[in-house]
Design a protein around this motif. Structure first.
Motif, PDB file in Angstrom:
ATOM      1  N   ASN A  75     -15.127 -36.963 -45.757  1.00  0.00           N
ATOM      2  CA  ASN A  75     -13.742 -36.692 -46.154  1.00  0.00           C
ATOM      3  C   ASN A  75     -12.861 -36.411 -44.954  1.00  0.00           C
ATOM      4  O   ASN A  75     -11.721 -36.868 -44.881  1.00  0.00           O
ATOM      5  CB  ASN A  75     -13.690 -35.535 -47.147  1.00  0.00           C
ATOM      6  CG  ASN A  75     -14.069 -35.981 -48.555  1.00  0.00           C
ATOM      7  OD1 ASN A  75     -13.762 -37.097 -48.947  1.00  0.00           O
ATOM      8  ND2 ASN A  75     -14.735 -35.117 -49.289  1.00  0.00           N
ATOM      9  N   ARG A  78     -12.105 -39.611 -43.179  1.00  0.00           N
ATOM     10  CA  ARG A  78     -11.090 -40.380 -43.902  1.00  0.00           C
ATOM     11  C   ARG A  78      -9.691 -39.906 -43.564  1.00  0.00           C
ATOM     12  O   ARG A  78      -8.731 -40.674 -43.566  1.00  0.00           O
ATOM     13  CB  ARG A  78     -11.286 -40.243 -45.417  1.00  0.00           C
ATOM     14  CG  ARG A  78     -12.413 -41.040 -45.959  1.00  0.00           C
ATOM     15  CD  ARG A  78     -12.172 -42.526 -45.841  1.00  0.00           C
ATOM     16  NE  ARG A  78     -13.421 -43.237 -45.964  1.00  0.00           N
ATOM     17  CZ  ARG A  78     -14.062 -43.825 -44.943  1.00  0.00           C
ATOM     18  NH1 ARG A  78     -13.544 -43.801 -43.739  1.00  0.00           N
ATOM     19  NH2 ARG A  78     -15.187 -44.451 -45.145  1.00  0.00           N
ATOM     20  N   ILE A 106     -14.715 -40.691 -52.193  1.00  0.00           N
ATOM     21  CA  ILE A 106     -14.428 -40.918 -50.768  1.00  0.00           C
ATOM     22  C   ILE A 106     -13.769 -42.282 -50.626  1.00  0.00           C
ATOM     23  O   ILE A 106     -14.127 -43.221 -51.304  1.00  0.00           O
ATOM     24  CB  ILE A 106     -15.748 -40.928 -49.965  1.00  0.00           C
ATOM     25  CG1 ILE A 106     -16.424 -39.581 -50.114  1.00  0.00           C
ATOM     26  CG2 ILE A 106     -15.494 -41.233 -48.510  1.00  0.00           C
ATOM     27  CD1 ILE A 106     -17.823 -39.583 -49.583  1.00  0.00           C
TER      28      ILE A 106
END
Lengths: 134, 351
Positions: A75, A78, A106
């Motif tokens: 996460n 990202r 995700i």
């Protein structure tokens, strides 16, 4: 003027994250003949190394790890502008982790492989993630 | 009417119940427990007895909560039953003392409510407890599965690498395969041992330590060689015998030797000595880990204490070994030899 020597295509860089020493050694042994492999011992270490130059072309990660687990690490990757497009392969040792993955939402691209699966599966997914002919 | 009596004497009933609880030898109930549990039950009882067709739903629900609550606070099933029993006694005593006019039918309804409450509280208590035990078991199983898959994954990956032919059999990949298979073996053995200990399926047979130690030595010396360590096993007199569960003792001694090999510095030595004196048999496993430092010895047997660098395994080995040895009637201890290493001792009664 002499011609420049043809440049070798540089090897792709793979970051492998797992708190288990045996898995790190095994993945290194499997992939280092073809790729440049960097190892991390948990999610926090993985995040640090992902941010270092050069940027990895692929991240392979365990899920269940102390400090920062694989999903939390993914996460954060990202949310990072330079890292958010890096493909991730989750290597899972616990089936409950699959449920966590499903619930985690995700961002793409990611896939998963079980640790007990035939190594061919992992090799194939690595090639595909790096855009190489399988 | 009973419900009027209960309402009018609510405070007195609660006070008497508390007094009875205070006299119990078992864990004292806290003020908080009496605050929420008994007064609530009493109020719902009053409500239930007031209505013409007492519906015991509210009582059943609050009794459920009461049972769950008591489990969380660490009380036993007996406590749950006594709680309600004390309320009943308090009410009956007070009614007798004040010559309250309560009919037999009303007492009958009252007892019915109490029965419901006790049944419900105890059922809920039991259910919550089972759930908690199952949750713990599931967590341990998950951890075990993870460890097993790590070891298996490393074994499969290294074998796969070996099959490509790009590395030889004498290198680190083959050593990793070796290590991983051994790790799998240890994990499986330790799991089976735990299951056996938990289900109390412990057998007993006459074991001659001479032959027993010799068998263990064969495997242990291979391991020692692989790690570049020396293993000394003192000869065991043929007369030394014990009555034990062979598998549990083997598991415990093997685990001690594994630890000794794991933590002894390269080039060092692990020694095993077996002696008998005063009806007791001692097996000493001595390593050269450099010593533990003061006060560290007993902490080793707690689950999940792990020394230094080699952290493979679940950290349960020593605690399982202690449980195994105790299950066969023995005792296990450790002594620090400062600057040198540790001596783990298994003591058993001579057969």
């Amino acid at each position: 003027m002499s011609a420049e020597p043809p440049t070798q295509p540089s090897r792709k860089l793979i970051l492998f994250v797992d708190d288990d020493e045996g898995m790190r050694a095994a993945i290194y042994g499997l992939l280092s003949p073809r790729y440049h492999v960097i190892l991390a011992v948990d999610g926090a270490d993985g995040l640090t190394k992902a941010k270092e130059a050069p940027r990895p072309d692929l991240i392979i990660s365990d899920i269940g790890m102390p400090l920062l687990d694989g999903i939390a690490m993914a996460n954060q990757i990202r949310e990072n502008e330079t890292l958010c497009a890096i493909p991730i392969i989750f290597l899972t040792g616990q089936m409950s982790a699959l449920r966590l993955l499903a619930e985690a939402h995700i961002g793409l691209p990611f896939t998963h492989v079980a640790k007990s699966a035939d190594p061919i599966v992992l090799e194939t997914k690595v090639k595909r993630a790096l855009g190489e002919a399988a | 009417m009973l419900h009027e009596f209960l309402f009018a004497n609510r405070a007195a009933i609660i006070a008497r119940t508390r007094a009875k609880v205070a006299l119990r030898a078992a864990p004292r109930a806290t003020e908080a427990e009496l605050e929420s549990g008994i007064p609530l039950f009493l109020d719902q009882l009053i409500e239930a007895l007031r209505s013409p067709n007492p519906a015991n739903q509210a009582i059943v629900k609050s009794a459920s909560n009461h049972g769950r609550d008591l489990l969380k606070r660490g009380f036993t099933v007996a406590q749950v039953v006594y709680d309600y029993g004390d309320v009943c006694q308090a009410v009956t005593e007070l009614a007798a003392e004040t010559h309250a006019s309560i009919t037999a039918d009303e007492f009958h309804a009252f007892n019915g409510c109490l029965d419901d409450a006790i049944a419900q509280a105890v059922t809920e208590y039991g259910r919550s407890r089972e759930q908690s035990i199952t949750a713990q078991g599931t967590e341990r199983l998950g951890d075990l599965a993870h460890e097993l898959r790590n070891a298996l994954g490393a074994a499969m990956l290294s074998f796969h690498t070996l099959k490509t032919g790009s590395v030889g059999l004498g290198g680190s990949t083959a050593a990793l395969l070796d290590r991983s298979l051994r790790r799998l073996s240890i994990l499986i053995d330790s799991t089976v041992t735990q299951v056996r200990l938990e289900s109390s399926s412990v057998t007993s047979e006459r074991v001659s330590l001479n032959q027993f130690i010799e068998e263990i030595e064969v495997v242990a010396s291979m391991e020692a060689n692989a790690r570049g360590l020396a293993l000394s096993v003192a000869p065991v007199p043929a007369s030394i015998e014990v009555m034990v569960d062979r598998e549990l003792l083997a598991g415990a001694i093997t685990n001690l030797i594994q630890n000794a090999l794991k933590f002894t510095r390269t080039g060092g030595r692990v020694s095993i000595k077996t002696t008998a004196a005063n009806g007791r048999v001692r097996i000493d496993v001595e390593d050269e880990c450099g010593g533990l430092g003061p006060g560290k010895a007993e902490g080793l047997f707690r689950p999940f204490e792990q020394r230094a660098t080699d952290r493979t395994g679940l950290g349960l080995g020593l605690s399982i070994s202690r449980r195994s040895v105790e299950a066969i009637g023995g005792h296990i201890g450790v002594r620090d030899v400062p600057g040198v290493g540790c001596v783990f001792t298994v003591e058993l009664p001579h057969a």
